[in-house]
Design a protein around this motif. Structure first.
Motif, PDB file in Angstrom:
ATOM      1  N   LEU A 123      27.466   2.276 -10.434  1.00 13.17           N
ATOM      2  CA  LEU A 123      28.286   1.626 -10.558  1.00 13.17           C
ATOM      3  C   LEU A 123      27.918   0.009 -10.081  1.00 13.17           C
ATOM      4  N   THR A 124      27.595   0.560  -8.453  1.00 11.35           N
ATOM      5  CA  THR A 124      27.404  -1.018  -8.390  1.00 11.35           C
ATOM      6  C   THR A 124      26.442  -1.946  -8.749  1.00 11.35           C
ATOM      7  N   ASP A 125      25.499  -1.118  -9.044  1.00  7.77           N
ATOM      8  CA  ASP A 125      24.375  -1.638 -10.093  1.00  7.77           C
ATOM      9  C   ASP A 125      24.297  -2.282 -10.779  1.00  7.77           C
ATOM     10  N   GLU A 126      25.302  -1.832 -11.405  1.00  7.49           N
ATOM     11  CA  GLU A 126      25.696  -2.019 -12.483  1.00  7.49           C
ATOM     12  C   GLU A 126      26.522  -2.753 -13.181  1.00  7.49           C
ATOM     13  N   GLN A 127      26.960  -2.776 -12.341  1.00  3.85           N
ATOM     14  CA  GLN A 127      28.431  -3.714 -12.116  1.00  3.85           C
ATOM     15  C   GLN A 127      28.104  -5.200 -11.564  1.00  3.85           C
ATOM     16  N   PHE A 128      27.196  -5.308 -10.920  1.00  7.71           N
ATOM     17  CA  PHE A 128      26.694  -6.625  -9.889  1.00  7.71           C
ATOM     18  C   PHE A 128      24.901  -7.451 -10.846  1.00  7.71           C
ATOM     19  N   LEU A 129      25.127  -6.136 -11.405  1.00  9.59           N
ATOM     20  CA  LEU A 129      23.599  -6.627 -12.292  1.00  9.59           C
ATOM     21  C   LEU A 129      22.531  -6.535 -10.665  1.00  9.59           C
ATOM     22  N   VAL A 130      22.055  -5.582 -10.431  1.00 12.51           N
ATOM     23  CA  VAL A 130      21.568  -6.078  -9.052  1.00 12.51           C
ATOM     24  C   VAL A 130      20.381  -6.300  -9.233  1.00 12.51           C
ATOM     25  N   GLN A 131      19.739  -7.075  -9.315  1.00  8.35           N
ATOM     26  CA  GLN A 131      18.256  -7.168  -8.760  1.00  8.35           C
ATOM     27  C   GLN A 131      17.577  -7.140  -7.460  1.00  8.35           C
ATOM     28  N   HIS A 132      16.969  -6.314  -7.626  1.00  7.79           N
ATOM     29  CA  HIS A 132      16.286  -5.974  -6.458  1.00  7.79           C
ATOM     30  C   HIS A 132      15.184  -7.055  -5.393  1.00  7.79           C
ATOM     31  N   HIS A 133      15.558  -8.078  -5.192  1.00  5.24           N
ATOM     32  CA  HIS A 133      14.584  -9.114  -4.679  1.00  5.24           C
ATOM     33  C   HIS A 133      13.535  -8.591  -3.374  1.00  5.24           C
ATOM     34  N   SER A 134      14.398  -8.402  -2.671  1.00 11.73           N
ATOM     35  CA  SER A 134      14.958  -8.131  -1.550  1.00 11.73           C
ATOM     36  C   SER A 134      15.277  -6.587  -1.337  1.00 11.73           C
ATOM     37  N   PHE A 175      24.581 -12.145  -3.245  1.00  7.99           N
ATOM     38  CA  PHE A 175      25.734 -11.880  -2.949  1.00  7.99           C
ATOM     39  C   PHE A 175      26.010 -10.031  -3.469  1.00  7.99           C
ATOM     40  N   CYS A 176      24.995  -9.989  -4.707  1.00  5.49           N
ATOM     41  CA  CYS A 176      24.958  -8.885  -5.150  1.00  5.49           C
ATOM     42  C   CYS A 176      24.408  -7.964  -4.663  1.00  5.49           C
ATOM     43  N   SER A 177      23.298  -8.372  -4.068  1.00 10.11           N
ATOM     44  CA  SER A 177      22.832  -7.266  -3.589  1.00 10.11           C
ATOM     45  C   SER A 177      22.751  -6.698  -1.929  1.00 10.11           C
ATOM     46  N   HIS A 178      22.195  -7.995  -1.749  1.00  5.96           N
ATOM     47  CA  HIS A 178      23.074  -7.589  -0.400  1.00  5.96           C
ATOM     48  C   HIS A 178      24.556  -7.913   0.510  1.00  5.96           C
ATOM     49  N   ILE A 201      30.412 -23.669   1.795  1.00  2.02           N
ATOM     50  CA  ILE A 201      31.669 -22.665   2.186  1.00  2.02           C
ATOM     51  C   ILE A 201      31.851 -21.806   1.460  1.00  2.02           C
ATOM     52  N   VAL A 202      31.803 -21.887  -0.117  1.00  2.00           N
ATOM     53  CA  VAL A 202      32.970 -21.107  -0.707  1.00  2.00           C
ATOM     54  C   VAL A 202      31.253 -19.437  -0.403  1.00  2.00           C
ATOM     55  N   VAL A 203      30.441 -19.842   0.242  1.00  2.00           N
ATOM     56  CA  VAL A 203      28.990 -18.310   0.389  1.00  2.00           C
ATOM     57  C   VAL A 203      29.901 -17.779   1.504  1.00  2.00           C
ATOM     58  N   ARG A 204      29.909 -18.330   2.129  1.00  2.68           N
ATOM     59  CA  ARG A 204      30.940 -17.964   3.825  1.00  2.68           C
ATOM     60  C   ARG A 204      31.924 -17.066   3.096  1.00  2.68           C
ATOM     61  N   ALA A 205      32.658 -17.759   2.710  1.00  2.34           N
ATOM     62  CA  ALA A 205      34.276 -17.759   2.223  1.00  2.34           C
ATOM     63  C   ALA A 205      33.636 -15.961   1.749  1.00  2.34           C
ATOM     64  N   PHE A 239      31.279 -21.132  -9.602  1.00  2.00           N
ATOM     65  CA  PHE A 239      29.700 -20.806  -8.789  1.00  2.00           C
ATOM     66  C   PHE A 239      29.250 -19.816  -9.342  1.00  2.00           C
ATOM     67  N   SER A 240      29.955 -19.028  -9.549  1.00  4.57           N
ATOM     68  CA  SER A 240      28.655 -17.398 -10.172  1.00  4.57           C
ATOM     69  C   SER A 240      26.920 -17.999 -10.558  1.00  4.57           C
ATOM     70  N   ASN A 241      27.039 -19.647 -10.701  1.00  4.05           N
ATOM     71  CA  ASN A 241      25.463 -19.412 -11.752  1.00  4.05           C
ATOM     72  C   ASN A 241      24.754 -20.071 -10.633  1.00  4.05           C
ATOM     73  N   LYS A 242      24.942 -19.705  -9.561  1.00  4.99           N
ATOM     74  CA  LYS A 242      24.903 -19.871  -7.744  1.00  4.99           C
ATOM     75  C   LYS A 242      23.622 -19.783  -7.368  1.00  4.99           C
ATOM     76  N   PRO A 243      22.801 -19.657  -7.337  1.00  2.00           N
ATOM     77  CA  PRO A 243      21.621 -18.625  -6.688  1.00  2.00           C
ATOM     78  C   PRO A 243      22.174 -17.467  -5.911  1.00  2.00           C
ATOM     79  N   TYR A 244      22.850 -17.921  -5.029  1.00  2.00           N
ATOM     80  CA  TYR A 244      23.205 -17.030  -3.462  1.00  2.00           C
ATOM     81  C   TYR A 244      23.814 -15.527  -4.704  1.00  2.00           C
ATOM     82  N   PHE A 245      25.411 -16.400  -5.499  1.00  2.00           N
ATOM     83  CA  PHE A 245      26.208 -14.988  -6.281  1.00  2.00           C
ATOM     84  C   PHE A 245      25.185 -14.104  -7.121  1.00  2.00           C
ATOM     85  N   LYS A 246      24.401 -15.185  -8.005  1.00  2.00           N
ATOM     86  CA  LYS A 246      23.083 -14.285  -8.682  1.00  2.00           C
ATOM     87  C   LYS A 246      23.099 -13.261  -7.718  1.00  2.00           C
ATOM     88  N   GLY A 247      22.442 -13.724  -6.988  1.00  2.00           N
ATOM     89  CA  GLY A 247      21.125 -12.606  -5.948  1.00  2.00           C
ATOM     90  C   GLY A 247      21.398 -11.772  -4.633  1.00  2.00           C
TER      91      GLY A 247
END
Lengths: 361, 840
Positions: free
Chosen positions: B603-614, B542-545, B440-444, B532-540
């Motif tokens: 800026l985005t990449d820095e703020q969100f530490l995007v790791q480009h898996h995909s 959410f930031c990248s996609h 639900i959190v992810v959907r939100a 929930f910020s350490n859930k895998p969705y929010f780590k990966g």
């Protein structure tokens, strides 16, 4: 075989009849005098190859008036000696055209073009004069012309027809005209408007042509450098846009037998031959039944493996140095066409052989 | 016996020295008593020689023979005397030893004799003792024989006594149970009953016991009834309840039924909570779309006014504070309430349930093993069902949260929601509830990103509208800065022009600010203190996609796309977009291409530490898109401006009667207008674009080329053209000329600089001029007027273009074509043209 004048073009006061010998690749011309004035439009009768109409400028008392007239070429030109192409000045005793009748339009303003009834018996012409479309009956072997009906374009401002085309479909009862940015269709039986494509082009519409095989399809070109293809049953959107020219497009012509071949001439000095397969009557190559072509097609099997063609530019012809104002297909050979530019250069070209075979086979 | 040998042996061999002899004696003694095993073996090894006088294998014969054989007489004599000496000393030694030990032997003998006497006395006493003992035994046997009967009786009596007590307990049991029942001492009653149950069961065939058992059963049934009643009433505390359950379990109530009852009881309470929550949801839903749509139309305005601050209830309550008084609790409150009421009581239920049914030590026959499993299964189903309803409520509430103003509230609410579900996870490890909550959190969060994108887009469009208005009504913007410069058209035009760079900078700055604030809002989702910020969705993802792709990249794409739409729509519908806007947008897109996109994405990449898996959209691809858009806009700008000037020229050519015109005295006003407009376009473009490169820029360009243009080329081309006898010459000349000049692309793409833009516009205009001229017929003065006009254009237009030859070429063509179209081509004197043009 010899072609009968694919294009007759006018240089001031003269009509040249160009003969193109396909086998020997020799061009020869005959010159006829047109003493009435400079020619702005010319069209040949579909019934009698010696009869033609012109629209010409007549300058009198420092006024320029454009008139229309029906002419007969003297009978000698056909058998007459052809000049050699490398001696253009050898125009010994050029003959005069024989005037059949004036399309007298003193009350209707300047004639911009005269249209023959397509595939008719040479008895009907339409002339477009300022904001009038006049239907003439030619009688007495074209020596008399009487207005049988007329239509007038009403509207604010000075409206003026710039181009027109008589539709070969629906028993030749329809006419399409262009004025400013609009394209209008007319029913000749009632002389009333049947459709109007407002703002068909961003700027002035220069030319129109009907698809010879699909009765509702119409091509138009104009000053916005575009060529548009319309289905007149749905006039809100063009079916297709072509934006290949870099200046005004002055002329657009469908090939008479293979309507995917579209020729356009523009003031960017280019002639473009396009292959509009997707909106042609043969959208996926040759779709004629086996029975019809059993005698002509022996290697029919190859056809099935062929990919359907995409809409594409076949080639761009850059032989002209100045604006190209007219392009026309040969009426005798569907693979031959000519284009004419401002500097008086006439170029005759052929459809590329590979494409020709691709379409035929 | 050996001692004799030893005694005799040393006698025969004289000792060498005292200590050695002593040792040997000791050794002998030791040997005798078997003390020194090792030494013995050593001795043995040494003394195998029969000639060794000290060895045990000594053979006197051999020794003697050896001596006799080997020694001389003297030596034998010596040996003999020595031997004698040794024997004597050994004898004396033995005598002293015997003497020394003699006393000890004497005393030992004495002692032994004494002991013999003592033992005799003791033996007598022992005999006496044994007789005594025998008599004692005899007595005791007689006593026990007399006591035996009584003892058996006592044992029997005590057994009867205990039996009687038990029986008494049994007989008293119904009464006692009743009393317990009265006193509500259920626990005692149950334990009493349990003690008696087995006995009663065993002796039920006896009528009296049967009676007791029946009584007890009746009482216990009543008790169970009462317990159940208490259980059902539910008013009691959890502790009471659990006690109840425990007792009932002990009373062999079926556990399954108890579970069901417990759960259904809990369910009714939890459902009350849920209904309360739903009631909060309902009023805004029923009271129509206004409440829902209001915040939706709000965000853009609010974003522009107050991007980050502001309470979410603001717009609604502002609109209609009386109709909806406090009707919308904000989402944090809602979630809070949900957590405090529903989730916490759910946790309580789970905990007590587990205490009762799952975790309790199973004792005795109650431990039928499937109870915990069955109970856990039931609990899961129960929790899942309720949680699903709760989640649907929460989701409905979240969906209503459409205003994008303050994200922190939502994030905090979601955080709390998520955090509280972790308690459930701890209590009920296998449950799907927490993962559903996370979903639900992810959907939100996803929904939120979409909303932010929409808000950004509408913000962008609104700012464009603002810019449009500013361009359309420059006086509003200019009056504050420009003061009293209300001098009509040109002045306002200049105001608008002057403000172009400002507009651009404010536009791009406000967009950038907006993006930043949105990023900051979205960043809340990934803050460290959010559970929930350490859930895998929010780590990966959410930031990248989510943030990078769907928010930032999509927005940039939207900017490019909407810009491109300006080109397409305006072309067909008569240019409703002001050209200045096109220019502005083109510059904006170009700026994006050169710097802004990179900046924003970094800026985005820095703020969100995007790791480009995909795989993600590359910066270069976006830049390419922006550049394409910029190019398209600029091309369109050129086209539109060119068209405006073209129209002017075309009208001027078409509407005039060129045959009957008078002799030219002035440059036509249209030409002045064309130059004026071109100048203002030049200024406009110059505000936003750099100058660009010119070809062959000469200092006195107008004069020099002018002479070429007028005298040499023009004259040679004119001369044959008005002799009708030789028309081919004209064609030939013009063709030759064209062979050497490059083909002019009229509507060709332009470069990003002022000169290129201006060149494009002028090309389009002059080409139109040319084509229009060719459609007309000119008189002598018509030609001369065109000559004057062209010369005027020549004087002013060369400075704008990159290659002045282009202007010359086109103007040449115009004049040449006019001459062609002229009935009486008599060109004007060059000097006269110059004079007219100088005069303006």
């Amino acid at each position: 075989m010899e072609d009968d004048a694919p294009v007759i073009y006018g240089l001031e006061f003269q009509i040249h009849i160009i003969d193109f010998d396909d086998e020997n690749n020799i061009i020869s011309k005959s010159v006829l005098q047109h003493q009435a004035g400079e020619i702005w439009h010319i069209s040949a009768s579909p019934a009698d190859k010696a009869v033609l109409t012109t629209c010409y400028n007549k300058t009198s008392e420092s006024r320029v008036v454009t008139c229309g007239a029906v002419w007969r070429m003297p009978p000698e030109w056909e058998s007459g000696s052809h000049e050699s192409p490398d001696d253009p000045h050898n125009s010994h005793n050029p003959q005069n055209l024989e005037l059949l009748c004036h399309l007298d339009n003193s009350s209707h303003g300047n004639a911009s073009c005269v249209l023959w009834e397509p595939m008719g018996d040479g008895k009907c012409v339409i002339s477009l004069a300022d904001n009038h479309a006049l239907l003439w009956d030619l009688t007495e072997s074209s020596t008399q012309a009487t207005i049988s009906s007329s239509a007038t374009l009403e509207g604010k401002g000075q409206l003026k027809f710039t181009a027109g085309k008589w539709s070969p479909h629906h028993n030749c009862t329809q006419l399409a005209t262009a004025n400013d940015t609009a394209i209008r269709g007319w029913d000749l039986r009632t002389m009333s408007q049947i459709y109007c494509i407002e703002n068909a082009h961003g700027q002035l519409v220069r030319d129109l042509d009907f698809n010879p095989n699909k009765q509702y399809y119409l091509a138009s070109c104009g000053d916005d450098c575009k060529v548009k293809f319309w289905d007149v049953r749905n006039i809100n959107e063009p079916v297709k846009n072509l934006e290949e020219h870099s200046h005004w497009v002055w002329s657009v012509r469908y090939n008479h037998s293979h309507d995917q071949l579209v020729l356009t001439g523009s003031s960017d000095s280019r002639v473009i031959l396009s292959n509009m397969v997707s909106i042609s009557s043969e959208p996926f190559g040759h779709l004629v039944d086996d029975d019809d072509l059993s005698d002509a097609e022996d290697n029919h099997q190859d056809e099935k493996t062929k990919e359907p063609l995409q809409d594409s530019i076949i080639s761009t012809y850059e032989e002209h140095e100045d604006s190209v104002y007219a392009v026309e297909w040969s009426s005798a050979d569907p693979w031959l066409f000519a284009s004419l530019s401002y500097d008086g250069r006439l170029v005759i070209n052929r459809v590329p052989r590979a494409l020709k075979y691709h379409i035929l086979l | 016996m050996d001692g004799d040998i030893n005694a005799s042996a040393p006698a025969t061999t004289p000792p060498d020295s005292d200590p050695a002899r002593k040792r040997r004696v000791h050794g002998m003694l030791k040997l005798y008593y078997g003390l020194n095993e090792e030494g013995k073996t050593v001795d043995q090894a040494e003394s195998m020689d029969p000639c060794d006088i000290n060895g045990p294998h000594f053979d006197p014969e051999v020794y003697l023979n050896k001596l006799r054989r080997e020694c001389s007489l003297g030596e034998l004599m010596d040996q003999e005397s020595c031997m004698v000496k040794q024997i004597r000393s050994l004898d004396s030694d033995m005598q002293t030893l015997v003497y020394e030990n003699y006393n000890k032997f004497i005393s030992a003998t004495d002692t032994i004799r004494k002991m013999k006497n003592d033992f005799k006395k003791m033996e007598d006493e022992m005999d006496c003792l044994s007789t005594n003992m025998a008599s004692i035994t005899d007595f005791s046997a007689r006593i026990s024989g007399t006591l035996q009967d009584q003892h058996a009786q006592i044992t029997k009596l005590s057994g009867v006594h205990t039996l009687l007590r038990k029986l008494q307990f049994l007989f008293e049991l119904p009464a006692r149970l009743n009393k317990c029942l009265e006193l509500q001492a259920y626990a005692q009653a149950v334990s009493s009953h349990r003690r008696a149950r087995c006995v009663l069961q065993q002796y039920r065939h006896m009528p009296s016991f049967r009676g007791i058992q029946d009584d007890c059963h009746a009482i216990m049934d009543k008790l169970a009834q009462e317990l159940r009643q208490k259980f059902r009433d539910g008013g009691s505390s959890a502790k009471d309840l659990s006690e109840c359950v425990e007792l009932l379990l002990q009373l062999d109530e079926p556990a399954e039924e108890l579970c069901d009852k417990f759960l259904s009881h809990a369910q009714s309470r939890l459902e009350a909570d849920l209904l309360g929550l739903e009631a909060e949801l309902r009023p805004p839903l029923s009271s129509g779309p206004t409440a829902v749509t209001d915040p939706y139309t709000g965000p853009a305005r609010r974003l522009s006014v107050e991007p980050t601050a502001g309470s979410p209830t603001g717009p609604t309550s502002l609109n209609n504070p009386f109709l909806f008084p406090s009707l919308r609790t904000d989402i944090l409150e809602f979630i809070d309430r949900g957590c405090n009421e529903f989730v916490s009581s759910l946790c309580l239920v789970i905990a007590s349930y587990q205490e009762l049914f799952v975790n309790r030590p199973q004792e005795g026959e109650l431990a039928s093993k499937n109870i915990p499993q069955m109970a856990i299964g039931k609990l899961h189903a129960f929790v899942d069902a309720l949680a699903t309803r709760y989640f649907s409520l929460v989701e409905r509430r979240i969906q209503e949260e459409k205003s994008v103003g303050d994200n922190s509230l939502l994030v905090r609410a979601l955080d709390r929601f998520h955090r509280r579900l972790q308690a459930v996870a701890k209590l009920l490890p296998g449950s799907a509830v927490p993962s559903q909550g996370t979903e639900i959190v992810v959907r939100a969060a996803r929904e939120r990103i979409k909303q932010y994108l929409a808000a950004l887009q509408s913000f962008y469009l609104n700012s464009l509208t603002d810019v449009r208005q500013a361009l359309a009504a420059p006086r509003l913007g200019g009056s504050s800065a420009g003061g009293g410069s209300h001098l009509g058209g040109p002045a306002t035009g200049k105001d608008a022009l002057a403000s172009l760079p400002e507009l651009l900078s404010t536009l791009s700055a406000s967009i950038l600010n907006q993006i930043k604030s949105v990023l900051a809002s979205v960043h809340l989702f990934t803050a460290k203190d959010i559970t929930f910020s350490n859930k895998p969705y929010f780590k990966g993802e959410f930031c990248s996609h989510g943030v990078r792709e769907s928010l930032v990249v999509n927005f940039i794409k939207f900017v490019c796309q909407s810009s491109r739409q300006f080109c397409e729509s305006a072309g067909d519908r008569g240019g409703s977009t002001p050209p200045a806007l096109l220019l502005l947008l083109s510059r904006l897109c170009l700026d994006y291409e050169t710097s802004s996109i990179t900046y924003i994405l970094t800026l985005t990449d820095e703020q969100f530490l995007v790791q480009h898996h995909s795989p993600v959209t590359a910066v270069t691809a976006l830049c390419g898109e922006a550049r394409e858009a910029a190019q398209k806009l600029l091309n369109h700008y050129v086209k539109v401006q060119g068209l405006i000037i073209s129209q002017m020229l075309r009208k001027s050519v078409e509407t005039r009667d060129w045959v009957n015109t008078i002799e030219p005295r002035n440059v036509r006003a249209v030409m002045k207008r064309v130059v004026e407009d071109t100048t203002s376009i030049d200024v406009q473009v110059g505000l936003l674009y750099e100058e660009g490169v010119r070809k062959a820029h000469s200092s006195d360009s107008s004069k020099r080329t002018f002479s070429v243009y007028s005298s040499s080329r023009q004259q040679t081309r004119y001369a044959p053209s008005y002799t009708p006898s030789a028309p081919m010459d004209t064609n030939l000349l013009s063709n030759i000329h064209k062979l050497f000049s490059e083909r002019v692309e009229i509507f060709s793409p332009v470069e990003f600089n002022k000169v290129s833009v201006l060149t494009g516009i002028i090309k389009i205009s002059l080409k139109t001029f040319l084509e229009c001229v060719r459609l007309r017929t000119f008189g002598r003065y018509g030609l001369q007027q065109i000559q004057v006009d062209c010369h005027y254009l020549q004087m002013y237009l060369w400075r704008f273009v990159s290659d002045e030859n282009l202007v010359h070429f086109l103007l040449d063509e115009i004049v040449g074509s006019t001459a062609h179209r002229c009935l009486d081509p008599a060109p004007m004197e060059q000097s006269v043209i110059e004079v007219i043009c100088e005069r303006g």
